[in-house]
Design a protein around this motif. Structure first.
Motif, PDB file in Angstrom:
ATOM      1  N   TRP A  87     -45.694  49.722 -15.646  1.00 29.57           N
ATOM      2  CA  TRP A  87     -47.040  50.199 -15.330  1.00 29.57           C
ATOM      3  C   TRP A  87     -47.158  51.709 -15.528  1.00 29.57           C
ATOM      4  O   TRP A  87     -48.195  52.187 -15.993  1.00 29.57           O
ATOM      5  N   ARG A  88     -46.105  52.456 -15.199  1.00 32.54           N
ATOM      6  CA  ARG A  88     -46.135  53.908 -15.437  1.00 32.54           C
ATOM      7  C   ARG A  88     -46.242  54.221 -16.931  1.00 32.54           C
ATOM      8  O   ARG A  88     -46.896  55.173 -17.334  1.00 32.54           O
ATOM      9  N   GLU A  89     -45.593  53.416 -17.732  1.00 29.81           N
ATOM     10  CA  GLU A  89     -45.598  53.623 -19.178  1.00 29.81           C
ATOM     11  C   GLU A  89     -46.912  53.188 -19.828  1.00 29.81           C
ATOM     12  O   GLU A  89     -47.329  53.761 -20.830  1.00 29.81           O
TER      13      GLU A  89
ATOM     14  N   LYS B 238     -62.522  40.906 -15.672  1.00 29.21           N
ATOM     15  CA  LYS B 238     -62.390  39.516 -16.139  1.00 29.21           C
ATOM     16  C   LYS B 238     -62.242  39.484 -17.656  1.00 29.21           C
ATOM     17  O   LYS B 238     -61.433  38.738 -18.204  1.00 29.21           O
ATOM     18  N   GLN B 239     -63.027  40.311 -18.341  1.00 21.78           N
ATOM     19  CA  GLN B 239     -62.923  40.380 -19.799  1.00 21.78           C
ATOM     20  C   GLN B 239     -61.577  40.953 -20.221  1.00 21.78           C
ATOM     21  O   GLN B 239     -60.979  40.510 -21.195  1.00 21.78           O
TER      22      GLN B 239
ATOM     23  N   GLY C 273     -56.436  39.570 -22.967  1.00 21.94           N
ATOM     24  CA  GLY C 273     -54.981  39.702 -23.085  1.00 21.94           C
ATOM     25  C   GLY C 273     -54.539  41.094 -23.498  1.00 21.94           C
ATOM     26  O   GLY C 273     -53.371  41.313 -23.805  1.00 21.94           O
ATOM     27  N   ALA C 274     -55.460  42.049 -23.509  1.00 22.17           N
ATOM     28  CA  ALA C 274     -55.142  43.406 -23.954  1.00 22.17           C
ATOM     29  C   ALA C 274     -54.189  44.123 -23.003  1.00 22.17           C
ATOM     30  O   ALA C 274     -53.480  45.035 -23.425  1.00 22.17           O
ATOM     31  N   VAL C 275     -54.186  43.725 -21.732  1.00 18.42           N
ATOM     32  CA  VAL C 275     -53.283  44.333 -20.761  1.00 18.42           C
ATOM     33  C   VAL C 275     -52.310  43.257 -20.298  1.00 18.42           C
ATOM     34  O   VAL C 275     -52.668  42.349 -19.557  1.00 18.42           O
TER      35      VAL C 275
ATOM     36  N   LEU D 110     -57.570  51.508 -16.465  1.00 16.12           N
ATOM     37  CA  LEU D 110     -56.432  50.852 -15.829  1.00 16.12           C
ATOM     38  C   LEU D 110     -55.805  51.763 -14.774  1.00 16.12           C
ATOM     39  O   LEU D 110     -55.408  51.300 -13.699  1.00 16.12           O
ATOM     40  N   GLY D 111     -55.735  53.048 -15.046  1.00 13.56           N
ATOM     41  CA  GLY D 111     -55.220  53.988 -14.047  1.00 13.56           C
ATOM     42  C   GLY D 111     -56.067  53.981 -12.788  1.00 13.56           C
ATOM     43  O   GLY D 111     -55.543  53.984 -11.666  1.00 13.56           O
TER      44      GLY D 111
END
Length: 168
Positions: free
Chosen positions: A146-148, A95-96, A101-103, A156-157
């Motif tokens: 997403w791969r990049e 949620k954070q 907005g970092a991703v 995230l992975g």
């Protein structure tokens, strides 16, 4: 003009001429508005819960306020669903991440994944295989992005592995 559900703030030390210069020392909740008359529910009216009828801009009224009710975004609801299903185990973290907005596109990823996922499954072995499963399921339509970028944000992975395994 107040609305039902609004707070109403009073200053019981008002001079009687409606000067409204003092600080609010009492609060109630507007129950009903009819013309210029409001009905207010108060929790400490002579040590009990009672209703009071007042003129909209009557003596003692300092002002009105609207509560800031919490709202759940689609992404937050998706995260809650995924956590409940056991797909992810750190909902506050995600949620954070969405809020920060970092991703880029994380909110869309989670929302689309939650719409497809009905139960947890064995995690994909790699982020790449998770991305592939998400593409096949119609969750991701930009696999190159997403791969990049899956290494750009901590865990995230692992999220892509969890989501990819659950959509199979």
């Amino acid at each position: 003009m107040p609305s039902p559900g609004d707070y109403i703030f009073y200053d019981w030390q008002d001079s009687g001429v409606g000067d409204n210069t003092g600080a609010a020392d009492h609060v109630g909740i507007v129950e009903k508005v009819a013309g210029n008359t409001i009905t207010v529910i108060e929790g400490n009216y002579s040590n009990s819960v009672k209703r009071r009828t007042l003129a909209v801009n009557g003596r003692y009224i300092r002002g009105y306020g609207v509560p800031k009710y919490g709202s759940t975004t689609a992404a937050e609801a998706a995260i809650d669903k995924l956590a409940k299903l056991g797909v992810i185990n750190s909902p506050d973290y995600w949620k954070q991440a969405v809020k920060s907005g970092a991703v880029k596109y994380l909110d869309a990823l989670l929302t689309k994944a939650a719409a497809k996922i009905t139960k947890a499954g064995p995690r994909s072995a790699t982020a790449e295989s998770g991305i592939g499963a998400l593409v096949i399921a119609g969750v991701i339509d930009t696999p190159d992005y997403w791969r990049e970028h899956y290494r750009d944000y901590p865990s995230l992975g692992e999220l892509l592995c969890a989501l990819g395994g659950a959509v199979k």
